[in-house]
Design a protein around this motif. Structure first.
Motif, PDB file in Angstrom:
ATOM      1  N   HIS A  90      12.764  -2.748   8.888  1.00  0.00           N
ATOM      2  CA  HIS A  90      12.185  -2.902   7.545  1.00  0.00           C
ATOM      3  C   HIS A  90      12.844  -1.947   6.547  1.00  0.00           C
ATOM      4  O   HIS A  90      13.062  -0.771   6.858  1.00  0.00           O
ATOM      5  CB  HIS A  90      10.679  -2.643   7.583  1.00  0.00           C
ATOM      6  CG  HIS A  90       9.921  -3.679   8.357  1.00  0.00           C
ATOM      7  ND1 HIS A  90       9.702  -3.581   9.703  1.00  0.00           N
ATOM      8  CD2 HIS A  90       9.351  -4.844   7.961  1.00  0.00           C
ATOM      9  CE1 HIS A  90       9.017  -4.641  10.111  1.00  0.00           C
ATOM     10  NE2 HIS A  90       8.786  -5.429   9.076  1.00  0.00           N
ATOM     11  N   SER A 111       9.825   6.846   7.614  1.00  0.00           N
ATOM     12  CA  SER A 111       8.932   5.731   7.329  1.00  0.00           C
ATOM     13  C   SER A 111       9.163   4.646   8.368  1.00  0.00           C
ATOM     14  O   SER A 111      10.304   4.250   8.609  1.00  0.00           O
ATOM     15  CB  SER A 111       9.230   5.186   5.930  1.00  0.00           C
ATOM     16  OG  SER A 111       8.617   3.918   5.761  1.00  0.00           O
ATOM     17  N   ARG A 162      -1.739  -5.608  10.710  1.00  0.00           N
ATOM     18  CA  ARG A 162      -1.370  -5.314  12.105  1.00  0.00           C
ATOM     19  C   ARG A 162      -0.930  -6.609  12.768  1.00  0.00           C
ATOM     20  O   ARG A 162      -1.051  -7.682  12.192  1.00  0.00           O
ATOM     21  CB  ARG A 162      -2.572  -4.736  12.852  1.00  0.00           C
ATOM     22  CG  ARG A 162      -3.787  -5.630  12.715  1.00  0.00           C
ATOM     23  CD  ARG A 162      -4.951  -5.293  13.620  1.00  0.00           C
ATOM     24  NE  ARG A 162      -6.107  -6.085  13.223  1.00  0.00           N
ATOM     25  CZ  ARG A 162      -6.269  -7.380  13.486  1.00  0.00           C
ATOM     26  NH1 ARG A 162      -5.368  -8.038  14.194  1.00  0.00           N
ATOM     27  NH2 ARG A 162      -7.323  -8.037  13.044  1.00  0.00           N
TER      28      ARG A 162
HETATM   29  C1  B12 Z   1       8.739  -8.204   4.513  1.00  0.00           C
HETATM   30  C2  B12 Z   1       8.400  -8.039   5.971  1.00  0.00           C
HETATM   31  C3  B12 Z   1       9.435  -8.258   6.878  1.00  0.00           C
HETATM   32  C4  B12 Z   1      10.869  -8.606   6.485  1.00  0.00           C
HETATM   33  C5  B12 Z   1      11.603  -7.272   6.265  1.00  0.00           C
HETATM   34  C6  B12 Z   1      12.861  -7.339   5.468  1.00  0.00           C
HETATM   35  C7  B12 Z   1      13.411  -5.953   5.262  1.00  0.00           C
HETATM   36  N1  B12 Z   1      14.654  -5.753   5.593  1.00  0.00           N
HETATM   37  O1  B12 Z   1      12.682  -5.072   4.844  1.00  0.00           O
HETATM   38  C8  B12 Z   1      11.327  -9.364   7.745  1.00  0.00           C
HETATM   39  C9  B12 Z   1      10.908 -10.818   7.631  1.00  0.00           C
HETATM   40  C10 B12 Z   1      12.806  -9.319   8.057  1.00  0.00           C
HETATM   41  C11 B12 Z   1      10.450  -8.690   8.794  1.00  0.00           C
HETATM   42  C12 B12 Z   1      10.780  -8.575  10.107  1.00  0.00           C
HETATM   43  C13 B12 Z   1       9.961  -8.022  11.076  1.00  0.00           C
HETATM   44  N2  B12 Z   1       8.682  -7.621  10.927  1.00  0.00           N
HETATM   45 CO1  B12 Z   1       7.835  -7.458   9.199  1.00  0.00          CO
HETATM   46  N3  B12 Z   1       6.786  -7.463   7.653  1.00  0.00           N
HETATM   47  C14 B12 Z   1       7.085  -7.677   6.401  1.00  0.00           C
HETATM   48  C15 B12 Z   1       5.800  -7.625   5.547  1.00  0.00           C
HETATM   49  C16 B12 Z   1       5.373  -9.057   5.288  1.00  0.00           C
HETATM   50  C17 B12 Z   1       5.900  -6.859   4.230  1.00  0.00           C
HETATM   51  C18 B12 Z   1       6.514  -5.464   4.358  1.00  0.00           C
HETATM   52  C19 B12 Z   1       6.950  -4.971   3.002  1.00  0.00           C
HETATM   53  O2  B12 Z   1       7.979  -5.352   2.519  1.00  0.00           O
HETATM   54  N4  B12 Z   1       6.147  -4.130   2.358  1.00  0.00           N
HETATM   55  C20 B12 Z   1       6.485  -3.518   1.074  1.00  0.00           C
HETATM   56  C21 B12 Z   1       6.649  -2.023   1.239  1.00  0.00           C
HETATM   57  C22 B12 Z   1       6.948  -1.382  -0.093  1.00  0.00           C
HETATM   58  O3  B12 Z   1       5.396  -1.554   1.722  1.00  0.00           O
HETATM   59  P1  B12 Z   1       5.158  -1.064   3.238  1.00  0.00           P
HETATM   60  O4  B12 Z   1       6.338  -1.310   4.057  1.00  0.00           O
HETATM   61  O5  B12 Z   1       3.862  -1.617   3.696  1.00  0.00           O
HETATM   62  O6  B12 Z   1       4.991   0.506   3.019  1.00  0.00           O
HETATM   63  C23 B12 Z   1       3.890   0.987   2.241  1.00  0.00           C
HETATM   64  C24 B12 Z   1       2.982   1.869   3.063  1.00  0.00           C
HETATM   65  O7  B12 Z   1       3.021   1.527   4.435  1.00  0.00           O
HETATM   66  C25 B12 Z   1       3.438   3.238   2.756  1.00  0.00           C
HETATM   67  N5  B12 Z   1       4.444   3.864   3.593  1.00  0.00           N
HETATM   68  C26 B12 Z   1       5.455   3.308   4.286  1.00  0.00           C
HETATM   69  N6  B12 Z   1       6.206   4.248   4.851  1.00  0.00           N
HETATM   70  C27 B12 Z   1       5.684   5.437   4.522  1.00  0.00           C
HETATM   71  C28 B12 Z   1       6.083   6.730   4.826  1.00  0.00           C
HETATM   72  C29 B12 Z   1       5.365   7.810   4.318  1.00  0.00           C
HETATM   73  C30 B12 Z   1       5.775   9.189   4.643  1.00  0.00           C
HETATM   74  C31 B12 Z   1       4.212   7.575   3.501  1.00  0.00           C
HETATM   75  C32 B12 Z   1       3.419   8.682   2.941  1.00  0.00           C
HETATM   76  C33 B12 Z   1       3.814   6.264   3.209  1.00  0.00           C
HETATM   77  C34 B12 Z   1       4.559   5.212   3.716  1.00  0.00           C
HETATM   78  O8  B12 Z   1       3.977   3.166   1.465  1.00  0.00           O
HETATM   79  C35 B12 Z   1       4.443   1.860   1.151  1.00  0.00           C
HETATM   80  C36 B12 Z   1       3.971   1.500  -0.235  1.00  0.00           C
HETATM   81  O9  B12 Z   1       2.573   1.408  -0.295  1.00  0.00           O
HETATM   82  C37 B12 Z   1       4.814  -6.888   6.515  1.00  0.00           C
HETATM   83  C38 B12 Z   1       3.345  -7.292   6.422  1.00  0.00           C
HETATM   84  C39 B12 Z   1       2.709  -7.019   5.094  1.00  0.00           C
HETATM   85  N7  B12 Z   1       2.612  -5.781   4.661  1.00  0.00           N
HETATM   86  O10 B12 Z   1       2.310  -7.916   4.424  1.00  0.00           O
HETATM   87  C40 B12 Z   1       5.382  -7.271   7.904  1.00  0.00           C
HETATM   88  C41 B12 Z   1       5.202  -6.329   9.085  1.00  0.00           C
HETATM   89  C42 B12 Z   1       5.424  -4.897   8.625  1.00  0.00           C
HETATM   90  N8  B12 Z   1       6.267  -6.743  10.011  1.00  0.00           N
HETATM   91  C43 B12 Z   1       5.945  -6.628  11.241  1.00  0.00           C
HETATM   92  C44 B12 Z   1       6.813  -6.922  12.357  1.00  0.00           C
HETATM   93  C45 B12 Z   1       6.225  -6.711  13.736  1.00  0.00           C
HETATM   94  C46 B12 Z   1       8.124  -7.368  12.155  1.00  0.00           C
HETATM   95  C47 B12 Z   1       9.121  -7.747  13.256  1.00  0.00           C
HETATM   96  C48 B12 Z   1       9.213  -6.799  14.432  1.00  0.00           C
HETATM   97  C49 B12 Z   1       8.880  -9.197  13.729  1.00  0.00           C
HETATM   98  C50 B12 Z   1       7.698  -9.425  14.593  1.00  0.00           C
HETATM   99  N9  B12 Z   1       7.719  -9.121  15.886  1.00  0.00           N
HETATM  100  O11 B12 Z   1       6.731  -9.951  14.090  1.00  0.00           O
HETATM  101  C51 B12 Z   1      10.457  -7.803  12.455  1.00  0.00           C
HETATM  102  C52 B12 Z   1      11.231  -6.466  12.386  1.00  0.00           C
HETATM  103  C53 B12 Z   1      12.332  -6.322  13.389  1.00  0.00           C
HETATM  104  C54 B12 Z   1      12.621  -4.884  13.704  1.00  0.00           C
HETATM  105  N10 B12 Z   1      13.734  -4.626  14.382  1.00  0.00           N
HETATM  106  O12 B12 Z   1      11.875  -4.003  13.359  1.00  0.00           O
HETATM  107  C55 B12 Z   1       4.499  -6.210  11.413  1.00  0.00           C
HETATM  108  C56 B12 Z   1       4.275  -4.796  11.927  1.00  0.00           C
HETATM  109  C57 B12 Z   1       3.053  -4.774  12.844  1.00  0.00           C
HETATM  110  C58 B12 Z   1       2.316  -3.499  12.916  1.00  0.00           C
HETATM  111  N11 B12 Z   1       2.815  -2.360  12.479  1.00  0.00           N
HETATM  112  O13 B12 Z   1       1.189  -3.558  13.388  1.00  0.00           O
HETATM  113  C59 B12 Z   1       3.915  -6.491   9.983  1.00  0.00           C
HETATM  114  C60 B12 Z   1       2.769  -5.584   9.558  1.00  0.00           C
HETATM  115  C61 B12 Z   1       3.452  -7.968   9.988  1.00  0.00           C
HETATM  116  C62 B12 Z   1       2.427  -8.285  11.053  1.00  0.00           C
HETATM  117  N12 B12 Z   1       1.139  -8.172  10.748  1.00  0.00           N
HETATM  118  O14 B12 Z   1       2.774  -8.648  12.161  1.00  0.00           O
HETATM  119  N13 B12 Z   1       9.312  -8.208   8.243  1.00  0.00           N
END
Ligand code: B12
Lengths: 150, 421
Positions: free
Chosen positions: A17, A62, B286
């Protein structure tokens, strides 16, 4: 008062990601930090080497793919073993397990591996710059942070 | 390994004509749990395809890491197919029975071991692509991904043919980073990856497109995708179109998540897609449970059934899709004009910025483009970099802060959750 800080931003070896990384880089830069963003799927040795060479003011990790608690703990132990990186402050956040907010017991293991701060899944990333300020001032070591719960 | 042969994804979708095939994204580390999930999906009365989604260690080729995590009793985010090996994998797929296809979903830029293992297990349906499983999925150089995909694709086709089976490959090019890539780029990438598969011995493909920010715009994109596939894919190639329910930041509330899923089922039907890959209410939080996946499949299938009879969206034949068609065609023609071989064309195009994925950090991506959402809610270009787009693409440049980025990424979720416009 805020000083100019150099941040090494990374994810863990299995995590592809990048939106989290793109967002955190922008956020930190807006707070006056200089950010090196290592991008997706960072192997442990790449992160350790970058940390050794850059000697950043803090390492921010992250991970959202659910393996962050495993990979994060492993790379943190490597950073704490290496004499060139063991002193660097390090924090981790994102979605660190696959069970959502029910998973927050991962924090203890990550702190034990050497992280200074572990943010829970519900943490607001906007709180990060301030917490890095606190870390630099030496006040947040060993802190378990709620990081501004939802 | 001797077993009754299973229907392929291409044949299954062709036989389902007039009914939307629905499919989960579902994977877990434990073989018994994975097998039970496959069985439950296949047993639903809806027209389903089953899925085995792989974990992140397997995706990056860290099979030792997968084994270590299994041994430590850790819960993985998918099924570690190579670590478990072909015999276990075949047993996991078995409960689907002969009449329901089982697709392996992986996200690997070096898919060779995954393909070899699944083919040995008698599985011939999978997905990805040399660009779409490289740029969004890690740091492997694009040239290496293209070479690995060419070889692995040919080997998969041969390994399946040797068992009297037909390999099926679905492009992931219609998704890329999941959000903020305008539809014309998604359509172009999907067609280019389908051409790549055909060039490397695959005779049955599906072309993906992921739901974006505006339903009518998505129907237009699906129309353009069908148009270009019909025009450019080699005669005799079996193909269908698969829609992905929204792949970006998902609604956090259950009602919002259901609405977005329902919208995607309507878009699939109106846009003439034959198959839909769903998302669940757990997406924003999740990994979903089996029950949450089953509920999503049922909801999507029922919504689609209704949409075949009546739907507020315009149908594929009623939309004006000239703009997305022209843009996508310009991108495809630019790539095909760079080399005789589509793989080499893709490499040259990325090197020159003629293909350029917005917000992608990969070193082989120029990073000169940006997508944004216009006042009407459509996904449009903010910066077109060196993309060879017709003048109609009209970029709208603005400065972007971290807060702006977050609100673009959350636009769809906020709308469905009842916040924002
Ligand atoms: C877009 C996305 C993808 C894209 C990513 C493209 C890319 N290159 O980034 C694609 C389609 C490729 C993808 C692939 C995969 N994904 Co994905 N993805 C998402 C999705 C839909 C949105 C993530 C996103 O872009 N968020 C936007 C950013 C800005 O926000 P964020 O990442 O959530 O981070 C926020 C907070 O977490 C926080 N934060 C993050 N890091 C940090 C660090 C610190 C220090 C702090 C304070 C805060 C903080 O701040 C951010 C802003 O609020 C999420 C689900 C969702 N959220 O709706 C799943 C999700 C993250 N993916 C997931 C998974 C598992 C995968 C895969 C492994 C496929 C799979 N088995 O299902 C693969 C990844 C392969 C790998 N080698 O890791 C899971 C993770 C499960 C979990 N943790 O319980 C999620 C939650 C979906 C799910 N429910 O299954 N994914």
């Amino acid at each position: 008062m805020r000083h100019h800080r150099r941040i090494l931003l990374s994810t863990v070896s299995s995590d592809a990601h990048t939106w989290n990384l793109v967002y955190l880089q922008m956020l930190l830069e807006e707070h006056g930090c200089t950010v090196t963003n290592l991008g997706p799927c960072v192997p442990d040795d790449v992160l350790v080497r970058a940390a050794r060479e850059e000697q950043p003011d803090a390492i921010v990790i992250s991970s959202v793919n659910g393996h962050g608690h495993i990979d994060g703990a492993r790379v943190m132990r490597a950073l704490r073993r290496d004499p060139g990186t063991r002193h660097l402050p390090a924090v981790i956040g994102g979605k660190l397990g696959i069970g959502g907010t029910a998973d927050e017991d991962h924090a203890a293991a990550l702190l034990a591996a050497g992280f200074d701060v572990v943010f829970p899944d519900s943490a607001d990333a906007a709180a990060l710059p301030e917490i890095l300020d606190g870390l630099a001032a030496g006040s947040a070591r060993e802190a378990v942070l709620a990081g501004g719960a939802r | 390994m001797k077993r009754a042969s299973r229907i392929g994804l291409g044949a299954y979708v062709a036989a389902a004509r007039g009914t939307l095939v629905v499919q989960p994204r579902m994977g877990m580390g434990d073989p018994a749990a994975m097998a039970a999930a496959v069985r439950a999906v296949a047993a639903l009365p809806a027209r389903t395809a089953a899925t085995i989604t792989l974990d992140s260690y397997t995706r990056v080729g860290d099979h030792r890491g997968a084994r270590r995590a299994l041994a430590a009793g850790e819960r993985l985010n998918g099924f570690p197919l190579v670590a478990h090996g072909p015999a276990v994998t075949a047993r996991v797929a078995d409960p689907a029975g002969p009449g329901v296809p089982v697709q392996v979903r992986h996200g690997s830029a070096r898919p060779g071991r995954i393909f070899a293992t699944m083919a040995t297990a008698g599985l011939c349906d999978t997905e990805g692509g040399p660009v779409s499983y490289c740029l969004p999925y890690g740091r492997i150089p694009l040239a290496e991904s293209v070479a690995c995909w060419a070889e692995a694709t040919e080997e998969l086709a041969a390994a399946c043919a040797a068992q009297g089976l037909r390999a099926h490959l679905e492009t992931f090019g219609g998704c890329l980073l999941g959000q903020l890539s305008p539809p014309s780029l998604l359509v172009a990438m999907s067609v280019l990856e389908a051409l790549f598969f055909a060039r490397h011995g695959i005779t049955s493909v599906s072309l993906s497109y992921a739901q974006q920010t505006d339903a009518v715009q998505d129907v237009e994109a699906l129309a353009a995708l069908r148009h270009l596939a019909g025009e450019l894919l080699p005669a005799g190639l079996d193909w269908h179109v698969v829609l992905y329910t929204y792949m970006g930041v998902y609604p956090r509330t259950a009602p919002g998540a259901w609405r977005l899923l329902g919208d995607s089922a309507e878009i699939a039907v109106s846009g003439g897609a034959e198959r839909l890959i769903v998302k669940t209410v757990a997406e924003a939080h999740r990994i979903a449970t089996v029950g949450e996946n089953l509920a999503a499949l049922v909801h999507a299938s029922r919504t689609a059934e209704r949409a075949y009879r009546h739907c507020a969206l315009p149908r594929i034949g009623q939309v004006d899709y000239a703009q997305v068609l022209d843009e996508a065609r310009a991108l495809i023609e630019a790539v095909l004009g760079l080399a005789d071989d589509v793989g080499r064309g893709l490499l040259r195009a990325f090197a020159g910025g003629l293909l350029d994925v917005p917000f992608c950090l990969h070193r082989d991506n120029r990073g000169l483009t940006r997508g944004t959402i216009d006042a009407g809610g459509r996904l449009v270009w903010a910066k077109t970099g060196r993309l060879p787009l017709p003048a109609s693409a009209r970029p709208r440049i603005h400065r972007m802060t971290s807060t702006d980025l977050l609100s673009l990424l959350s636009h769809v979720a906020d709308r469905q959750d009842g916040r924002g416009r």
